[in-house]
Motif scaffolding. Structure first.
Motif, PDB file in Angstrom:
ATOM      1  N   ILE A  28     -31.021  68.446  23.269  1.00  0.00           N
ATOM      2  CA  ILE A  28     -32.402  68.882  23.516  1.00  0.00           C
ATOM      3  C   ILE A  28     -32.625  70.267  22.925  1.00  0.00           C
ATOM      4  N   LEU A  29     -31.663  71.175  23.118  1.00  0.00           N
ATOM      5  CA  LEU A  29     -31.806  72.521  22.571  1.00  0.00           C
ATOM      6  C   LEU A  29     -31.831  72.513  21.043  1.00  0.00           C
ATOM      7  N   CYS A  30     -31.043  71.646  20.425  1.00  0.00           N
ATOM      8  CA  CYS A  30     -31.060  71.550  18.959  1.00  0.00           C
ATOM      9  C   CYS A  30     -32.411  71.051  18.461  1.00  0.00           C
ATOM     10  N   ILE A  31     -32.955  70.036  19.107  1.00  0.00           N
ATOM     11  CA  ILE A  31     -34.263  69.506  18.706  1.00  0.00           C
ATOM     12  C   ILE A  31     -35.346  70.563  18.901  1.00  0.00           C
ATOM     13  N   LEU A  32     -35.335  71.240  20.055  1.00  0.00           N
ATOM     14  CA  LEU A  32     -36.326  72.285  20.310  1.00  0.00           C
ATOM     15  C   LEU A  32     -36.144  73.470  19.363  1.00  0.00           C
ATOM     16  N   GLY A  33     -34.911  73.827  19.064  1.00  0.00           N
ATOM     17  CA  GLY A  33     -34.647  74.914  18.116  1.00  0.00           C
ATOM     18  C   GLY A  33     -35.139  74.582  16.721  1.00  0.00           C
ATOM     19  N   TYR A  34     -34.896  73.361  16.282  1.00  0.00           N
ATOM     20  CA  TYR A  34     -35.392  72.925  14.969  1.00  0.00           C
ATOM     21  C   TYR A  34     -36.915  73.001  14.927  1.00  0.00           C
ATOM     22  N   GLU A  35     -37.557  72.520  15.978  1.00  0.00           N
ATOM     23  CA  GLU A  35     -39.020  72.560  16.018  1.00  0.00           C
ATOM     24  C   GLU A  35     -39.531  73.997  16.074  1.00  0.00           C
ATOM     25  N   PHE A  36     -38.812  74.874  16.774  1.00  0.00           N
ATOM     26  CA  PHE A  36     -39.205  76.277  16.840  1.00  0.00           C
ATOM     27  C   PHE A  36     -39.165  76.919  15.457  1.00  0.00           C
ATOM     28  N   ASN A  47     -43.905  70.053  23.081  1.00  0.00           N
ATOM     29  CA  ASN A  47     -43.017  68.899  22.988  1.00  0.00           C
ATOM     30  C   ASN A  47     -42.598  68.471  24.402  1.00  0.00           C
ATOM     31  N   PRO A  48     -42.654  67.183  24.706  1.00  0.00           N
ATOM     32  CA  PRO A  48     -42.223  66.711  26.037  1.00  0.00           C
ATOM     33  C   PRO A  48     -40.758  67.048  26.361  1.00  0.00           C
TER      34      PRO A  48
END
Length: 144
Positions: A28-36, A47-48
């Protein structure tokens, strides 16, 4: 499905759940970091997965509080520690409200709102820990 009664298997199962939770959190942190890094802070927070991450973090924190209270050594007066927590929380809230109100573009209404939100968000864990300590003290008094 049969209930597991062997303590070694229960411990191993809990370790597997812990590893799964760690892998899930890292994902989850990797996905959120990429989006950030791609889109910025606001799209990341929309993002949900952000909601899932925050929810699991809050649940984990509350579960950790209950374990911490049970693990505490010595006699802790629940009422005294609750009052100290409220005083510290109140000081933090007042400082945050004043600093918010002094920020350009914000007024005293914004400061009061931010202070109120911080107070409610801080009061709930303080009261939860107070309740756990009170319950633990009642159980200890009952055993004696």
């Amino acid at each position: 499905m049969k209930k597991i009664t062997d303590e070694r298997l229960i411990l191993q199962n809990l370790q597997h759940i812990r590893i799964t939770y760690i892998v899930q959190t890292i994902g989850i942190l990797c996905i959120l970091g990429y989006e950030f890094f791609q889109d910025g802070l606001e799209p990341m927070r929309e993002n949900p997965l952000w909601l899932v991450f925050m929810l699991t973090t809050v649940v984990y924190a509350y579960l950790s509080m209950s374990v911490s209270v049970v693990h505490e050594k010595g006699e802790t007066n629940p009422r005294k520690s609750f009052l100290i927590s409220l005083i510290v929380l109140s000081l933090i809230v007042v400082v945050a409200a004043i600093l918010t109100a002094m920020t350009p573009g914000f007024g005293w209404g914004n400061g009061a709102f931010i202070g109120g939100v911080l107070y409610v968000c801080g009061f709930i864990p303080c009261y939860y820990v107070y309740h756990l300590r009170k319950k633990q003290r009642a159980e200890l008094d009952e055993d004696e």
